[in-house]
Enzyme design. Structure first.
Site, PDB file in Angstrom:
ATOM      1  N   ILE A  69       0.838  -1.194   0.000  1.00 26.33           N
ATOM      2  CA  ILE A  69       0.000   0.000   0.000  1.00 26.33           C
ATOM      3  C   ILE A  69       0.878   1.251   0.000  1.00 26.33           C
ATOM      4  O   ILE A  69       2.004   1.225   0.502  1.00 26.33           O
ATOM      5  CB  ILE A  69      -0.982  -0.025   1.205  1.00 26.33           C
ATOM      6  CG1 ILE A  69      -1.985   1.137   1.145  1.00 26.33           C
ATOM      7  CG2 ILE A  69      -0.248  -0.086   2.529  1.00 26.33           C
ATOM      8  CD1 ILE A  69      -3.127   1.039   2.152  1.00 26.33           C
ATOM      9  N   CYS A  70       0.373   2.299  -0.595  1.00 29.78           N
ATOM     10  CA  CYS A  70       0.987   3.624  -0.587  1.00 29.78           C
ATOM     11  C   CYS A  70       2.348   3.619  -1.278  1.00 29.78           C
ATOM     12  O   CYS A  70       2.456   3.237  -2.437  1.00 29.78           O
ATOM     13  CB  CYS A  70       1.055   4.144   0.850  1.00 29.78           C
ATOM     14  SG  CYS A  70       1.395   5.906   1.014  1.00 29.78           S
TER      15      CYS A  70
END
Length: 196
Positions: A105-106
């Protein structure tokens, strides 16, 4: 036996992404092991906003466990620590080669997966400001991207962490369990597709 998840943590990891994902997986009946990727092996992880988390073990002690998924939270400093850890990179490669799920994620996709060319054909998303670090032919501007061909799950950032966690539950415990957890979270109908 319940599904097993390995969630990696490093100094500078984004705490919202880490804690939200861990919490949702536990709610979904998934056993979570947190692993410190700190270069000094410290189990106390100071995250990107100063929140301290306590990992279960150093990655070196748990990397060879029988996990169904490895999860890499974002946070640029944490993702850089992941990128610079030969053990973490090799562990992610082992998950990929053995057909297990890799979830990032991210900043983790652009900072860890792309520079090490772990998923040369996988579609992915990530933190929008890092879009230029992901090959244009692989980038999808979506909150969560699941590429079943290569078993890669990616998401954009703290605001998509619940979606990310629910998708992991869907993949490991089934759509019904994901719907049950979404209901417990009082998710607004229509915002998340587990209400469809």
């Amino acid at each position: 036996m319940s599904a097993q998840a390995l969630v990696c943590l490093a100094p500078g990891s984004e705490e919202t992404e880490a804690v939200t994902t861990i919490d949702l997986l536990v709610r979904g009946g998934i056993h979570v092991t947190t692993a410190s990727v700190a270069s000094d092996g410290n189990l106390t992880i100071v995250c990107s906003r100063g929140v301290k988390l306590l990992a279960d073990a150093p990655l070196v002690e748990v990397a060879d466990g029988d996990y169904d998924i490895i999860v890499l939270p974002g946070g640029i400093k944490g993702a850089e620590c992941f990128r610079d850890s030969p053990l973490l990179v090799e562990t992610v490669k082992q998950f990929h080669r053995s057909g297990r799920i890799v979830a990032a994620i991210c900043a983790a996709a652009a900072t860890v997966l792309v520079p090490h060319d772990i998923f040369p054909i996988g579609n992915m998303t990530g933190f929008p400001a890092l879009k230029d670090k992901i090959p244009a032919e692989q980038w999808l501007d979506k909150r969560v991207v699941w590429d079943a061909r290569v078993k890669l799950l990616t998401s954009q950032g703290p605001g998509t962490a619940i979606d990310f966690g629910l998708k992991i539950i869907d993949l490991l415990a089934g759509r019904e369990k994901a719907h049950e957890v979404a209901s417990q979270l009082v998710m607004a109908a229509g915002i998340y597709n587990y209400y469809e």
